[in-house]
Write an enzyme that holds these catalytic residues in place. Structure first.
Site, PDB file in Angstrom:
ATOM      1  N   HIS A  60      -5.416   4.776  28.295  1.00 29.82           N
ATOM      2  CA  HIS A  60      -6.820   5.186  28.143  1.00 29.82           C
ATOM      3  C   HIS A  60      -7.717   4.410  29.096  1.00 29.82           C
ATOM      4  CE1 HIS A  60      -6.550   1.793  25.174  1.00 29.82           C
ATOM      5  NE2 HIS A  60      -7.755   1.494  25.641  1.00 29.82           N
TER       6      HIS A  60
ATOM      7  N   HIS B 294     -12.603  -1.349  30.199  1.00 30.26           N
ATOM      8  CA  HIS B 294     -11.246  -1.733  30.599  1.00 30.26           C
ATOM      9  C   HIS B 294     -10.374  -0.506  30.818  1.00 30.26           C
ATOM     10  CE1 HIS B 294     -10.665  -1.624  26.094  1.00 30.26           C
ATOM     11  NE2 HIS B 294      -9.508  -1.100  26.435  1.00 30.26           N
TER      12      HIS B 294
ATOM     13  N   GLU C 161      -5.853  -3.944  29.901  1.00 26.46           N
ATOM     14  CA  GLU C 161      -5.111  -4.072  28.644  1.00 26.46           C
ATOM     15  C   GLU C 161      -3.708  -3.540  28.873  1.00 26.46           C
ATOM     16  OE1 GLU C 161      -6.627  -1.619  25.449  1.00 26.46           O
ATOM     17  OE2 GLU C 161      -5.515  -2.734  23.916  1.00 26.46           O
TER      18      GLU C 161
END
Lengths: 134, 134
Positions: free
Chosen positions: B7, B79, B130
């Protein structure tokens, strides 16, 4: 209306170092540098299984990413590109909704040889959005 | 090493307005608001054919995105999340390459119920990364 996330573009101060980060440190499949003088950038494509990361380096003195890199000397995410089936219909829908299309508002040919438009970050959650005809 | 882009997370000052932007203006499929009190955020998932956009709103006074929103009052990309097959092996490889892992360096359970780690933006082209175990 929007379809696939075509790519995430990351502007970087040093394209060779950025290639090393994605190829060697993160272990991704990374292209050679592709100069795009008509867009004022050098590009590197990071191929992921479901989308691409595009690393952008400034090319020439009037590069459109030069100011971004002054404000973000480590680099940073520059824009997101979503695919649309019909870019003119998408533009007209967005304008009718009050969103601002950058530049002349007419699609131009982008880095992948397809018509693109850019949308104003203030109308899209602080994010520069590119639309590309799929 | 890195696999799919799981994502792109966009932090937003007003989640209801952000839902309207993605659902009504951009015509995407958007979830209801999912509170994640253990992460200090409310989340909304925008489902695209090949990946997701996660809209993050601050939840609580110690939200990890509060400072980001102070610096980016319109919102902004917070992020990128890449999938990895083995998060401990990925962490060890990254640390051996000199990259900084945030926090304790031990994976914790992220917003999707899977182990995650965050990497220092200064080591990844100004981008908070991440990693999520696939």
């Amino acid at each position: 209306m929007i379809g696939r996330l075509n790519h995430v573009a990351i502007a970087v101060p040093d394209l060779a170092a950025a290639i090393a980060t994605y190829r060697d440190t993160l272990g991704a499949s990374v292209s050679a540098i592709v100069p795009q003088p008509e867009h004022g950038v050098d590009t590197v494509f990071v191929e992921l299984p479901n989308t691409k990361i595009e690393l952008l380096g400034a090319l020439g003195e009037e590069s459109p990413i030069a100011r971004f890199l002054e404000r973000n000397p480590d680099g940073g995410i520059h824009h997101l590109c979503y695919e649309v089936d019909d870019i003119v219909a998408a533009r007209d829908r967005l304008k009718a909704a009050g969103a601002r299309v950058l530049g002349s508002g007419e699609p131009r040919i982008g880095a992948h040889g397809k018509p693109v438009l850019f949308l104003h970050p203030k109308d899209f959650l602080g994010t520069l959005v590119e639309l590309e005809q799929a």
